[in-house]
Design a protein around this motif. Structure first.
Motif, PDB file in Angstrom:
ATOM      1  N   HIS A 199       0.672  -1.181  -0.045  1.00 19.19           N
ATOM      2  CA  HIS A 199      -0.141  -0.086   0.078  1.00 19.19           C
ATOM      3  C   HIS A 199       0.650   1.334  -0.051  1.00 19.19           C
ATOM      4  N   GLY A 200       1.969   1.383   0.666  1.00 18.95           N
ATOM      5  CA  GLY A 200       2.870   2.390   0.890  1.00 18.95           C
ATOM      6  C   GLY A 200       3.491   2.665  -0.518  1.00 18.95           C
ATOM      7  N   LYS A 201       3.582   1.944  -1.912  1.00 19.26           N
ATOM      8  CA  LYS A 201       3.709   2.439  -2.758  1.00 19.26           C
ATOM      9  C   LYS A 201       2.952   3.571  -3.588  1.00 19.26           C
ATOM     10  N   ASN A 202       1.806   3.803  -2.732  1.00 19.36           N
ATOM     11  CA  ASN A 202       0.770   4.873  -3.322  1.00 19.36           C
ATOM     12  C   ASN A 202       0.567   5.051  -4.672  1.00 19.36           C
ATOM     13  N   VAL A 203       0.169   3.820  -5.224  1.00 24.45           N
ATOM     14  CA  VAL A 203      -0.346   3.710  -6.476  1.00 24.45           C
ATOM     15  C   VAL A 203      -1.682   4.391  -6.730  1.00 24.45           C
ATOM     16  N   ASP A 204      -2.607   4.216  -5.575  1.00 23.86           N
ATOM     17  CA  ASP A 204      -3.832   4.647  -5.574  1.00 23.86           C
ATOM     18  C   ASP A 204      -3.697   6.264  -5.733  1.00 23.86           C
ATOM     19  N   LYS A 205      -2.851   6.780  -4.944  1.00 20.43           N
ATOM     20  CA  LYS A 205      -2.647   8.263  -5.054  1.00 20.43           C
ATOM     21  C   LYS A 205      -2.224   8.600  -6.513  1.00 20.43           C
ATOM     22  N   LEU A 206      -1.390   7.881  -7.196  1.00 16.68           N
ATOM     23  CA  LEU A 206      -1.110   8.266  -8.531  1.00 16.68           C
ATOM     24  C   LEU A 206      -2.301   8.272  -9.431  1.00 16.68           C
ATOM     25  N   LEU A 207      -3.086   7.261  -9.161  1.00 15.18           N
ATOM     26  CA  LEU A 207      -4.232   7.180  -9.888  1.00 15.18           C
ATOM     27  C   LEU A 207      -5.296   8.531  -9.466  1.00 15.18           C
ATOM     28  N   ARG A 208      -5.390   8.810  -8.566  1.00 13.86           N
ATOM     29  CA  ARG A 208      -6.195  10.137  -8.115  1.00 13.86           C
ATOM     30  C   ARG A 208      -5.400  11.290  -8.637  1.00 13.86           C
ATOM     31  N   ALA A 209      -4.196  11.400  -8.890  1.00 14.98           N
ATOM     32  CA  ALA A 209      -3.530  12.526  -9.247  1.00 14.98           C
ATOM     33  C   ALA A 209      -3.775  12.683 -10.706  1.00 14.98           C
ATOM     34  N   HIS A 232      -6.702  -5.649  -8.178  1.00 17.46           N
ATOM     35  CA  HIS A 232      -8.031  -5.651  -8.355  1.00 17.46           C
ATOM     36  C   HIS A 232      -8.506  -4.451  -7.803  1.00 17.46           C
ATOM     37  N   GLY A 233      -8.081  -3.956  -6.326  1.00 20.58           N
ATOM     38  CA  GLY A 233      -8.782  -2.772  -5.932  1.00 20.58           C
ATOM     39  C   GLY A 233      -8.469  -1.377  -6.671  1.00 20.58           C
ATOM     40  N   LEU A 234      -7.068  -1.483  -7.117  1.00 19.28           N
ATOM     41  CA  LEU A 234      -6.753  -0.522  -7.960  1.00 19.28           C
ATOM     42  C   LEU A 234      -7.422  -0.215  -9.412  1.00 19.28           C
ATOM     43  N   GLU A 235      -7.748  -1.524 -10.020  1.00 25.41           N
ATOM     44  CA  GLU A 235      -8.556  -1.408 -11.278  1.00 25.41           C
ATOM     45  C   GLU A 235      -9.951  -0.871 -10.856  1.00 25.41           C
ATOM     46  N   LYS A 236     -10.471  -1.239  -9.871  1.00 22.98           N
ATOM     47  CA  LYS A 236     -11.711  -0.850  -9.182  1.00 22.98           C
ATOM     48  C   LYS A 236     -11.552   0.699  -9.061  1.00 22.98           C
ATOM     49  N   LEU A 237     -10.674   1.310  -8.390  1.00 20.31           N
ATOM     50  CA  LEU A 237     -10.523   2.835  -8.279  1.00 20.31           C
ATOM     51  C   LEU A 237     -10.633   3.218  -9.555  1.00 20.31           C
ATOM     52  N   SER A 238      -9.641   2.880 -10.460  1.00 20.29           N
ATOM     53  CA  SER A 238      -9.729   3.531 -11.738  1.00 20.29           C
ATOM     54  C   SER A 238     -11.097   3.668 -12.338  1.00 20.29           C
ATOM     55  N   LEU A 239     -11.862   2.806 -12.176  1.00 20.92           N
ATOM     56  CA  LEU A 239     -13.234   2.866 -12.757  1.00 20.92           C
ATOM     57  C   LEU A 239     -14.081   3.934 -12.048  1.00 20.92           C
ATOM     58  N   GLU A 240     -13.881   3.868 -10.677  1.00 17.68           N
ATOM     59  CA  GLU A 240     -14.643   4.876  -9.933  1.00 17.68           C
ATOM     60  C   GLU A 240     -14.139   6.288 -10.265  1.00 17.68           C
ATOM     61  N   ILE A 243     -11.357   6.988 -15.271  1.00 15.12           N
ATOM     62  CA  ILE A 243      -9.995   6.902 -15.824  1.00 15.12           C
ATOM     63  C   ILE A 243      -9.628   5.681 -16.433  1.00 15.12           C
ATOM     64  N   SER A 244     -10.449   4.493 -16.296  1.00 18.48           N
ATOM     65  CA  SER A 244     -10.061   3.497 -16.735  1.00 18.48           C
ATOM     66  C   SER A 244      -9.672   3.231 -18.235  1.00 18.48           C
ATOM     67  N   PHE A 320       0.765  17.086  -6.359  1.00 21.25           N
ATOM     68  CA  PHE A 320       1.348  15.856  -7.035  1.00 21.25           C
ATOM     69  C   PHE A 320       0.831  15.965  -8.533  1.00 21.25           C
ATOM     70  N   ALA A 321      -0.272  16.314  -8.947  1.00 18.61           N
ATOM     71  CA  ALA A 321      -0.750  16.337 -10.166  1.00 18.61           C
ATOM     72  C   ALA A 321      -0.171  17.610 -10.983  1.00 18.61           C
ATOM     73  N   SER A 322       0.021  18.505 -10.171  1.00 12.70           N
ATOM     74  CA  SER A 322       0.510  19.792 -10.757  1.00 12.70           C
ATOM     75  C   SER A 322       1.867  19.523 -11.410  1.00 12.70           C
ATOM     76  N   GLN A 323       2.720  18.839 -10.459  1.00  5.14           N
ATOM     77  CA  GLN A 323       4.248  18.347 -10.775  1.00  5.14           C
ATOM     78  C   GLN A 323       4.211  17.368 -12.058  1.00  5.14           C
ATOM     79  N   LEU A 324       3.118  16.454 -12.041  1.00  3.80           N
ATOM     80  CA  LEU A 324       3.074  15.481 -13.057  1.00  3.80           C
ATOM     81  C   LEU A 324       2.779  16.051 -14.432  1.00  3.80           C
TER      82      LEU A 324
END
Length: 367
Positions: A199-209, A232-240, A243-244, A320-324
């Motif tokens: 979880h500490g890889k923060n891929v969920d936060k990358l998806l949100r950014a 699976h949870g990250l794929e679900k988050l991208s749908l929510e 951005i999938s 985060f999104a701004s820098q990206l």
């Protein structure tokens, strides 16, 4: 005439799996073999748990002792190998007890422990402290850490003196310079494990950014290479997040497919807070990519913010999104950052630098 130097390395699985620890161990063993050949030393004794004989390489001049899953066999092989040893090295904190047993056989041999990251941070999510950790650690002659961040956390967690530590940076193999003359489509690449404790890889936060960028109508795609129970949870988050259709989860890929993923990317991003070093940033720089890392782990020691990438607070999604977005929109700046990153790798993080670090540490513990 002095007797040939004999070094024993005790490690966890190294040739049966592929990962950051395995890559480091392979490089370390190869460097030990090169040192022995150069100095007319005894072939290094390599004791490996959870590896099999069929896994062993044929192009490394070392005496391999694969032990499979048997703990008893590992203790036996390690203690046999330790007879007459000049230096004893354990490649993981979980092997402290084996290293301690070997010191009975070779009481004058300096004892070295190699540490990488969260396994010695004292965080129960990754590895809880064990009752005999600190007493065994205090008997070590040297702790070799791949980052100052990990050295500081380990010293604080186990009450160790900072003088026990040497910093030993990781390395990568050089590859040809990428062709930067061809324009690329804006494509963010993330390469990481997605295992239970990641979880500490923060891929969920990358998806949100990334979702923030899509609301700004920035044309880009996101490719996530890696697999595990979090996928699976990250794929679900991208749908929510809606951005999938712009996010691709590849799972595990071959070396050839991974190289293609790097080649097609314009930015590398892993906003982790659990990197003990962060070798993926070196791999991205080799391909001429600018990188984005998190501000809470050892990656800050590698990435120079504003020079070869950006360091972000992964919890601050807007910033985060701004820098990206800057790296995606300012293609020439991104290209220059990636080139500076490659120059840094060439100057500091290739095999010759790795071997020089090893020489310095081994020579110092013998002095």
């Amino acid at each position: 005439m002095s007797k040939p130097e004999k070094i024993v390395f005790i490690g966890l699985e190294t040739y049966s799996l592929m990962g950051g620890l395995q890559q480091f161990n392979r490089r370390f063993i190869k460097a030990l073999a090169n040192r022995a050949a150069k100095n007319n030393g005894t072939r290094p004794q390599i004791v490996l748990r959870r590896d099999q004989t069929s896994d062993m390489p044929t192009d490394v001049d070392a005496d391999f002792r694969p032990c499979g899953t048997s703990v008893l066999r590992m203790f036996h092989e390690a203690m046999v190998a330790a007879r007459g040893a000049d230096i004893l090295v354990a490649g993981h904190v979980n092997l402290l007890s084996v290293l301690t047993a070997c010191s009975v056989i070779a009481p004058r041999a300096p004892r070295i422990l190699v540490v990488h990251g969260d396994e010695v941070w004292g965080d129960p999510v990754y590895r809880a402290r064990k009752p005999f950790d600190a007493p065994m650690m205090r008997r070590l002659d040297r702790v070799v850490s791949v980052s100052q961040f990990t050295a500081n956390r380990m010293a604080k967690t186990f009450g160790l003196s900072p003088e026990m530590f040497s910093i030993f940076r990781n390395a990568v193999d050089e590859i040809p310079s990428p062709d930067q003359t061809q324009p690329k489509q804006p494509n963010i690449l993330c390469v990481t494990r997605l295992a239970e404790h990641d979880h500490g890889k923060n891929v969920d936060k990358l998806l949100r950014a990334f979702a923030v960028l899509k609301t700004q109508n920035l044309e880009a795609t996101l490719t996530i290479v890696g697999d595990g129970v979090l996928r699976h949870g990250l794929e679900k988050l991208s749908l929510e997040l809606g951005i999938s259709e712009h996010v691709r989860f590849t799972g595990r890929v071959s070396d050839k497919s991974l190289a293609a993923a790097y080649s097609s990317a314009s930015v590398f991003c892993l906003p982790s807070e659990k990197e003990g070093f962060g070798i993926v940033y070196l791999e991205a720089w080799l391909r001429g990519l600018p990188v984005i890392c998190g501000d809470r782990d050892a990656a800050q020691e590698i990435v120079s913010g504003g020079v070869d990438g950006y360091i972000v607070d992964p919890s601050n999604i807007e910033e985060f999104a701004s820098q990206l977005g800057k790296l995606l929109a300012q293609t020439e700046t991104a290209r220059e950052m990636g080139a500076r990153g490659r120059s840094k790798v060439e100057a500091q993080y290739l095999m010759p630098h790795f071997e020089n670090q090893l020489k310095s540490i081994l020579d110092s513990v013998k002095a």
